[in-house]
Design a protein around this motif. Structure first.
Motif: not given
Length: 232
Positions: A161-174
């Motif tokens: 994942l790119t940096y932003t994709e990872f941050e987006l996923l963590v935001t939603l999955a958290s």
């Protein structure tokens, strides 16, 4: 002075073939405490990326020798370093292409220096968040997210994942079950108000293509019609 969590000054690679822009942005970024290295064409940018190992790249699309989209593609093949693209005014094709290739953000020319610096600072703040502030690992039906190592896997298969994709996923999955509006995701992930909400849609589509078994019928990231997205 902007510092990394280890205490080292954050390094920026600025790629633009206009000396006046290089000088203006270098001065503004150095005032914020960043260390800036410049490159004037695509080939020089790739060499500088390997030698300089920047924490963030500001990358113009219109470059001699290799254009910015090709530079972005080659860097993304080996790194998730945050990339901010500089695009022509009102050129939606350039913006979409940049996001498609994995750019984290874009700024259209001509731009206000203060706006670009704000975006750089927002990304650097996200990079510097200590892992201990969030749960270390998230796991949902074959999807595993290790936050300290920034590793994601689906059924044992590691996903890049790119940096932003990872941050987006963590935001939603958290926050499973919580509906996030596009504007809320822009604020949470990008960190400032200078955003087109379509930016979120492009990154969500990329994320689905990487983590969903069938991106057309997602199991993890669902669309909340008329509002935004929710992780279930």
């Amino acid at each position: 002075m902007v510092q990394s969590v280890q205490g080292n000054t954050r390094k920026i690679l600025l790629v633009d073939d206009e000396p006046s822009i290089q000088k203006m942005l270098t001065r503004a970024l150095e005032r914020e405490g960043f260390e800036v290295h410049t490159a004037g064409d695509g080939e020089e940018a790739l060499e500088a990326f390997s030698a300089y190992q920047p924490h963030l790249i500001i990358l113009d699309i219109m470059l001699p020798k290799l254009d910015g989209t090709e530079v972005c593609r080659r860097i993304r093949a080996q790194s998730d370093v945050p990339i901010i693209m500089l695009t022509a005014k009102d050129d939606e094709i350039d913006r979409v292409v940049g996001l498609e290739l994995g750019a984290d953000d874009y700024v259209t020319k001509p731009f206000a220096v203060r706006e670009l610096v704000a975006r750089v600072r927002a990304i650097m703040r996200r990079v510097s968040v200590p892992a201990g502030q969030r749960q270390d690992e998230l796991s949902y039906d074959g999807l595993k997210i290790n936050i300290p190592s920034r590793r994601v896997s689906v059924e044992g298969r590691e996903i890049d994942l790119t940096y932003t994709e990872f941050e987006l996923l963590v935001t939603l999955a958290s926050n499973p079950g919580r509906v996030f509006s596009r504007s809320a995701l822009l604020t949470r992930v990008w960190g400032d108000e200078f955003r087109d909400e379509r930016t979120v849609d492009v990154h969500i589509r990329h994320l689905r293509e990487k983590i969903e078994r069938d991106p057309r019928n997602p199991e993890f990231i669902h669309t909340a019609r008329g509002v935004g997205y929710v992780f279930r």
